[in-house]
Design an enzyme around this catalytic site. Structure first.
Site, PDB file in Angstrom:
ATOM      1  N   ASP A  94       7.520   1.122   5.792  1.00 62.39           N
ATOM      2  CA  ASP A  94       6.958   1.574   4.403  1.00 62.39           C
ATOM      3  C   ASP A  94       6.195   0.853   3.257  1.00 62.39           C
ATOM      4  O   ASP A  94       6.619  -0.359   3.245  1.00 62.39           O
ATOM      5  CB  ASP A  94       8.256   2.439   3.665  1.00 62.39           C
ATOM      6  CG  ASP A  94       7.877   3.320   2.391  1.00 62.39           C
ATOM      7  OD1 ASP A  94       7.285   4.402   2.803  1.00 62.39           O
ATOM      8  OD2 ASP A  94       7.974   2.628   1.353  1.00 62.39           O
ATOM      9  N   GLU A 107       2.546   1.899   7.640  1.00 64.44           N
ATOM     10  CA  GLU A 107       2.126   2.858   6.574  1.00 64.44           C
ATOM     11  C   GLU A 107       1.010   2.157   5.497  1.00 64.44           C
ATOM     12  O   GLU A 107       1.647   1.836   4.698  1.00 64.44           O
ATOM     13  CB  GLU A 107       3.241   3.533   5.841  1.00 64.44           C
ATOM     14  CG  GLU A 107       2.799   4.741   5.049  1.00 64.44           C
ATOM     15  CD  GLU A 107       3.508   4.916   3.558  1.00 64.44           C
ATOM     16  OE1 GLU A 107       3.509   5.702   3.181  1.00 64.44           O
ATOM     17  OE2 GLU A 107       4.163   3.882   3.271  1.00 64.44           O
TER      18      GLU A 107
END
Length: 690
Positions: free
Chosen positions: A340, A394
């Site tokens: 993330d 991401e």
């Protein structure tokens, strides 16, 4: 393990030549690319001292924290600024005593405590009491494997976790080498009741749904412990403790084991881009300093997320993070990770306010080479331990080389998210009238990706479903969903919303590079938004759940959207649509709003026009016989059954010999706002015989 500096210098030049060959726009940045490779290898050598394997360096979780070995309890901590550390808890009535005092064992801030077998017992609560010059306070151990919160006081404590009967794994699982069809899910909100769901409920109720839906991979959010439930798990406090609000570690193991028995891989979100600022249950002031794990001063705080930023130049921090990667692989048999917030890691300014319209942005002094090196080393560790594991980045910046293997000079991620596509759908459905949609622009954006790196596409993830935003279906239908989703209720706005919902999801899936993602419930058009309990909603769970009964009710149109999603996932798997990333454009017209392309012996035709239906519309196509294998207009999918799916379509030659491309045409009936998929019988008969 792949290394760079140990290889002849010619190897670096060869790697850079290959990277530039794949993307000539990188040629002006040869020196910066070379510098990156050298920096990655230098960091590896710093950690390994040219002796140890990197995967051995990533085994700190087997040393630090609380362990029971050789009939005694062993505790190790890293706290360089501490002057004393005590273990306090149920075992000593939370009192500081010399019997439970750690001893400093070196000059690097390592502390140790050994206790006899009967000193601690399974289930007891404990903390550290940390003392430093000028202060002291309670702390949850950084490597704690079990952390719980008292429902009354809301105080977090670590818990001795040493069950008499360790979990016995039932399934040997190796992730199949197939395109990931990812079902993004959150254990806590995977149930319909207004409460926090559990690992066991997810195993018993949600896993069968995902299996029936056809997805082969689950991406679980919010697994590492986080103090604020509403953070979705992105403000982590205890990196080695699976969140206890969902159940026990063994129940998480059972969830993963059961999924493996179904042939489904499990990924978890790994949040190494930042950490929660909390002092007691987090790492914010672990040993009394703000810079033990994080950068000192302003660089150590994320200006947008109110969180702490790791110092990726510190060997001890790299030990911690690399061990965290290995821990989830070793202990819970996860099959990979979604990393993330990569953009925030890669740039000193966290990418805030950057449009990334020039390659200069990827090679300026704004790039954090320490973070880049960490990500490369993390991928080396993960893939060395589990060659079948996958890692997903991401990143919204488009950093070149991120999803290129380390053996080819990249950072090593297997995939990157195509994050521009959901933004594209928001722009089109929110700001542009249907009649003004540019199909040429849509096509260009859908296939706009780095062709030397693998990508995963999606129409919407959890980001688009959060309060303050809208899911795709809610953006299309809005309040009409409250009153007009009965199957016998004809409503123009709902009809448009369902037609476009199906088309946008299918065009995203069918043009995806190498994988596809769907967020839990969006496949059937889950209404409204996600809003976790907070003061602003009176701590309600009403929007922190999934209303599966809507999809299960055959009298509601949600069931029809659910049917469609199952069909397109089945089609994708049956014809191995994502096996090759090449998509051949056949036809694109802005005035007619028609798009057609060929992939894997299938012809995909989309009529986005809000008003016009076309009869005998000519579409260039490879010569042959075609049968319709999918029509979004079928009644089973909420359509009007305007397309006869039993008709065999034959290509006809074009009389004009000057026509370039395919000299054959399919002549098709294309109702407004529909898509059809046709199978080339000759192509697939050849495939079967081969």
């Amino acid at each position: 393990m792949n290394t760079i500096v140990n290889a002849p210098s010619m190897s670096i030049h060869h790697l850079i030549d290959t990277i530039i060959h794949n993307d000539p726009w990188l040629a002006p940045y040869r020196s910066q690319l070379t510098h990156r490779l050298i920096a990655i290898e230098a960091r590896r050598q710093q950690l390994c001292h040219n002796q140890n394997e990197l995967i051995d360096i990533a085994s700190g979780h087997e040393y630090f924290g609380l362990h029971f070995r050789d009939n005694k309890w062993q505790l190790h901590e890293w706290a360089p600024n501490a002057t004393a550390i005590f273990l306090v808890g149920d075992m000593n009535q939370w009192q500081i005593s010399s019997e439970f005092q750690f001893q400093r064992i070196d000059d690097h801030g390592h502390w140790a405590l050994q206790l006899p077998e009967d000193a601690l017992h399974h289930g007891q609560h404990y903390r550290l009491h940390m003392i430093w010059h000028g202060g002291e306070g309670p702390r949850i151990p950084a490597y704690a494997r079990r952390v719980i919160q008292d429902n009354q006081t809301l105080i977090f404590t670590a818990q001795v976790w040493h069950p008499k009967s360790p979990y016995q794994w039932q399934n040997q699982f190796k992730r199949p080498q197939v395109a990931p069809l990812i079902y993004e899910a959150h254990v806590g909100m995977a149930q319909e009741e207004g409460k926090v769901g559990t690992y066991r409920e997810f195993t018993e109720k949600t896993l069968p749904r995902i299996q029936a839906a056809g997805y082969n991979t689950i991406q679980l959010m919010g697994i590492p412990e986080h103090p604020y439930y509403g953070s979705f798990g992105y403000h982590v406090s205890s990196y080695f403790a699976p969140s206890s609000r969902f159940g026990t570690p063994e129940e998480l193991m059972e969830l993963i084991d059961t999924a493996h028995g179904m042939g489904i891989a499990i990924l978890i979100d790994l949040v190494h881009s930042h950490a929660v600022t909390n002092h007691v249950e987090g790492l914010g002031l672990y040993d009394g300093t703000s810079y033990q794990f994080f950068h000192e001063g302003g660089r150590g705080r994320h200006p947008a997320w109110d969180s702490c930023c790791f110092n990726y130049a510190k060997p001890e921090v790299l030990h911690f993070l690399l061990s965290n990667c290995r821990y989830w692989l070793d202990t819970f048999n996860v099959d990979g990770f979604r990393f993330d917030g990569i953009t925030s890691m890669l740039y000193h300014d966290h990418g805030l306010g950057q449009a990334f319209t020039s390659y200069d942005h990827y090679f300026s002094h704004n790039v954090d080479l320490d973070a880049l090196a960490y990500l490369a080393l993390a991928n080396q560790v993960i893939h060395r331990l589990r060659p079948d594991a996958i890692t997903i980045a991401e990143d919204m910046s488009g950093m070149p080389g991120l999803a290129l293997s380390t053996a080819h000079g990249g950072i090593g991620f297997d995939y990157r998210f195509a994050m521009g596509i959901p933004d594209l759908w928001i722009k089109y459905t929110k700001d542009i009238r249907d009649e003004d949609w540019s199909i040429v622009h849509l096509w260009q954006e859908l296939i706009n990706r780095r062709h030397d790196e693998k990508t995963i596409s999606y129409t919407e993830s959890h980001d688009q479903a959060l309060v303050g935003d809208k899911t795709l279906i809610f953006r299309l239908a809005d309040a009409a969903m409250y009153w007009h989703m009965n199957r016998d209720d004809e409503h123009l706005l709902i009809d448009r919303a369902m037609a476009l919902h199906k088309m946008l999801r299918l065009v995203t899936l069918s043009t995806a590079g190498h994988g596809y993602l769907n967020f839990m419930g969006n496949e059937f058009g889950h209404p409204e938004w996600i809003d976790f309990p907070r003061e602003g909603n009176h701590w309600s769970y009403h929007h922190a759940r999934r209303q599966w009964s809507l999809a299960d009710n055959p009298n509601l149109k949600y069931s029809l959207l659910n049917n469609f999603d199952r069909m397109i996932i089945t089609l994708c798997k049956t014809y191995d649509v994502l096996r090759y990333s090449t998509v051949h454009i056949l036809w694109v017209r802005d005035d007619d709003k028609v798009l057609a392309f060929e992939r894997q012996g299938l012809v995909w035709v989309f009529n986005f026009h809000p008003e016009k239906s076309f009869t005998d519309y000519p579409i260039p196509a490879p010569a042959g016989e075609y049968e319709v294998i999918l029509s979004s207009d079928d009644a089973d999918f909420g359509g009007h059954s305007r397309i006869d799916t039993h008709v065999t379509h034959l290509t006809l030659p074009v009389e004009d010999s000057s026509i370039e491309g395919h000299p054959q045409r399919l002549h098709l009936y294309l109702p407004t706002r529909t898509t059809i998929v046709l199978k080339n019988r000759q192509y697939w008969s050849t495939q079967k015989s081969g």
